[in-house]
Every structure is written in structure tokens, then in C-alpha cells.
Design an enzyme around this catalytic site. Sequence first.
Site, mmCIF file in Angstrom:
data_model
loop_
_atom_site.group_PDB
_atom_site.id
_atom_site.type_symbol
_atom_site.label_atom_id
_atom_site.label_comp_id
_atom_site.label_asym_id
_atom_site.label_seq_id
_atom_site.Cartn_x
_atom_site.Cartn_y
_atom_site.Cartn_z
ATOM 1 C CG ASP A 94 -2.080 -0.957 1.075
ATOM 2 O OD1 ASP A 94 -2.225 -1.537 -0.018
ATOM 3 O OD2 ASP A 94 -2.824 -1.138 2.046
ATOM 4 C CD GLU A 110 -6.644 -10.698 -0.099
ATOM 5 O OE1 GLU A 110 -5.798 -10.932 -0.981
ATOM 6 O OE2 GLU A 110 -6.375 -10.686 1.108
ATOM 7 C CB THR A 169 -3.746 -13.946 -4.439
ATOM 8 O OG1 THR A 169 -3.896 -14.529 -3.137
ATOM 9 C CG2 THR A 169 -4.780 -12.855 -4.599
ATOM 10 C CD GLU A 182 -6.045 -10.308 -8.260
ATOM 11 O OE1 GLU A 182 -5.306 -10.003 -7.297
ATOM 12 O OE2 GLU A 182 -7.166 -9.813 -8.452
ATOM 13 C CG LEU A 206 4.024 -9.417 -3.293
ATOM 14 C CD1 LEU A 206 5.154 -9.778 -2.348
ATOM 15 C CD2 LEU A 206 3.536 -8.000 -3.005
#
Length: 577
Positions: A199, A283, A443, A481, A484
Site C-alpha cells: 500500500d 479480500e 492469489t 492473480e 506481488l
Amino acid sequence: MAMSITHQIGALAGSSVVSEKSSNSAGEVTAAMNTTVLRKSPASALRCMVQRTDGVDGLSPPMSPCRSPVLGGKRPDLSVACQAFATEVETPTEVEENKEGGERRKERGVPVYVMMPLDSVTMGNTVKRRKAMNASLQALKNAGVEGIMMDVWWGLVERDSPGSYNWGGYAELLEMAKKHGLKVQAVMSFHQCGGNVGDSVTIPLPKWAVEEVQKDPDLAYTDQWGRRNYEYLSLGCDNLPVLKGRTPIQCYADFMRAFKDNFQHLLGDTIVEIQVGMGPAGELRYPSYPEQDGTWRFPGIGAFQCFDKYMLSSLKAAAEASGKPEWGSTGPTDAGSYNNWPEDTLFFRKEGGGWNSTYGEFFLSWYSQMLLDHGDRILTAATLTFNNTGVKISVKIAGIHWHYGHRSHAPELTAGYYNTRNRDGYLPIAQMLARHGAIFNFTCIEMRNHEQPQDALCAPEKLVRQVALATHKAQVPLAGENALPRYDEFAHEQILKASSFIGDGDSEETAMCAFTYLRMNPQLFEADNWRRFVAFVKKMKEGKNPDKCREQIEREAEHFVHITQPLVQEAAVSLMH
């Protein structure tokens, strides 16, 4: 003060690269820690399944992505964006004859989307660095990318007062996407940006919602030590009118309806998917491993988040209904703290741990069911809102792969996924999504077991396979996805391998319905990274194309990069002046 296009692209993408992530699990910081312990391994075949890997490989020697200078030392990210801006590249399609004798296009493989920077829309409700954004979107389109994913922040749009929505920056960004022929996955981001891995900016919840939390701190998730988490409102108050007379569920539903009403003309055409935020990082989970202020560090087990008065009220009612009222006064107090490992605790240890007791089954069933019910409530609102608009609904599930090899799966349990050696915690989630026709977005698709710390019993590949089996059984579409940012071929190969799942026995092969690549930033546009990315997109779109070998696909991608070089220099000079 005017800024050069070089600074514009840098500002557009944000300063943080290695850890930049919003809508992903903080636990997936594993990839950041271990991106430097990759080794060159044989390339995986494209036609491959997610394999069972019970063995353990050692850690690998470091390798860094190449950074080739372009244009005599000028920013390579700009160069490649301009390069793609200059020349179109055709994307592969297959022509089929339909029953009426006409032709229709059938896409092969898995479409690739790219996540936008977290602050693509500024706090002033404008698009950040319009010129750079336009060049970058054109670059993605020319690379064969299907579309983009953007966070639509609750804290930006409904910031100042309840029911007052400012869509300014998003309207402009969506029109840009439409102009470039890109489809959009819009994320209804009901969480705070800031405090999770990656973030790079801070976007709080709406001011008026924060005011209510300040009046009643129990609206925030709370751990056993009284620490509050302000990333997302506690699901314990979902149906209580605690936000200026509205319930949180009503606020989320009103927000989605306002989005639909404002962008009706783009739904089903430009906007093809709505991903509904359901917790921290968007999530469906509890904020059990918060990185803010150093509370949690990988690979800690995290902590249960059920100690606000609303969650405890529900726990008390469940205990009384089960005939065990003594179980309703508190959650487990012997489950250690955020940075413990399972064997450090009485509750999670493999032999005689509380997780495997009658009490443990009661508590974990209640805790995980509360999360499922929360997802069910929001999905009900989402499906009612977007019914008959042509968009798909999706939900993001965290890839919590550390201590996966331990019997208790402690980090998954504290996050709300009741997944242990003896129980499948992902099938109930998949079945809940199936009832709403939603997509299961998962993810950590790019991770390999041997890249992770083996003493923490990390097993992302086995976790991905378990999720794929659960979605296959529940007949739910699976999307993926990366956890990172990764620009190396080894991560790309792992994604390619995981994008097609072959079920057990005689089950059919099932491809992911989409893959979203994390994230558009300066590093993606560096020459060598871009070259690999273009090849990756082509391989994903081709899928299992019997007419082309992987070498041919790579040559086509390399040809695209090569032939545009002369035009890049001219475009770069004109954009910089």
C-alpha cells in the site's frame, strides 16, 4: 509546476515497486522476501497441470530482473510505453463457423488484465498524469492485454457525506479505457488503502464512517488484547444501522447501485466485471495479519479478530444454542500472538491442539461461518444490483500458503478459512460463490514451493491445486492473480502452468477464466521486463494452440518489440518537449 512525462509516469505508478499491492493478501509478502532467491530452472511446458509436489527443494541463489537502458539513459519505462503507443500488434483469434453459416471469433487461452496503480484517481477526484496514463493504456492494448483492473475507492467517491458520490476521476479513466478498447474489472473497494503489503498511498474509509467508528470503536475488528483494526468495518455489525442510520450492508449496496446508475452505458461492454470488496485488501477474510506498525511479520500465524462487542454477542448466542454457554464469553486465549508459529501455541500445535477438539470445532465453525454469511450478504446485494447488466461478479480470496504443511493450517484459521489437514475450507467458499454465480478469484498463482522458506512449511502450489479442485467440484469459474510484482520468466512459467487445471481421474481440463497481472508501474515498462511481459501475454492468449509452438510465439513477441524501436525514439522526443 509542470512536470516532464518522465516524472508523470513515475508519479502515475507510485514509488513502491517491490511491495506495491492493495487488493492482495498481506501474507503474500512471501514473494517479496523470496523474489531474490530464485534460480534458473528448466522452462515448464505450456501444456501442463498444477502438480502435486510433496518433496521440498532447497532455496535458490539470487537473480535480479534486467534493467536495460534505453534512449541514452532516459527512462526505459517511458520508452517502451511510447514504443507500444506507436505500433499496433494483432492478437490471435480463431475463426469458427457457426450454425447459421457465418463466422464468429473464439478467443483461445486466458485473457490477461493488468491492475492499475492504487492512486490512478487522486484525492481530488481526477486522473493522475493523464498523458502518461493514455500512453500506458495504449501500450497495454498493443501488447494484447484484454483490459485493466481498477480500485473504485469508497473512501474517495463517498468521502464527505453519506449518499453524496463523486465519480469524476473514474468517469474519465473509464472513458480512457473505452477509447483504447480495453475492458475493465472494477473493484468495489470498501476497505482502507494503507497498512497492507504494497500500500504505497493512504486512502481512508469515508470521513463520516470514520466519525462513527471513533464514537463506537467496536465497529472495528478487535483482537484479544483490545487492538483495533480500521482497515474494514467489523462484519459483526453488518446488519446494524450504525452508519448515520444505515447498516454497512446498505451502504455497500447503495454504493454499487450508484455506480451502476452512473455507468450504465458502459456495463457489459467496457465494464465486464465487478469485483466486490469484502474485507481488508478487498479480500473475503478477517484482518488477521496486519502489517501496519509492525504488528505482524511473515510467516507469523496471525490472530483471531472476534473480540469486538458485536462479534462476541454473536459468539455468545451460538454457544448458548449449542448447549455450551461457557464457550460464548471469549474466543481462544491460548492461540498465541501474531508472530508465533503453530507449535508455540496450545491451540494450534499438531498434537493435542485445541483446533482439533470439540471446542475448537465449535469455535472455528462459527468463526468461518460468520465470514461466509458476510460474503453471502454482500453478494446478494451485488447480484441484485448488477442483474441483467452483462457484467460478471467476482470475489477475491487470499492465498495464505505459509504453515500450509502444518496439520492445523493456523494462518488460514485466523483469517477465517476453516482449512485443516482433516477439512477442506475452500469448498464451502466455492459453494457459496456458486449460489450467486460469482467468480472465485485467487492469489499467489505465480509462487513455487521451493521459492518459499521451507521451515515455515509453505506450499503455494499445493494450495493453488486444492483451490482449483474445490472450484472444479463446485462448478465455479476460477480466476487468478500474482501475489506481488514479478517480471521474471520463472514466475510467468508458473502462471502459465497454473492457468490450466486438469482434474483428478477423468475430469476435464479447466482453464482459468481470466488472469490479472500485478501491476502497471515503471518497472513493468523497462525494456527487458516489457519484452518478457509481451511474450507472456501472447502465450496466455494462445493457450494450448496446436498450430503454434512456444518458440514461434516468442519470435512474434520479439518481432513486435524490435520493429517499433525506431518509432520509440521519435515518440519519446516529442513527448518530452
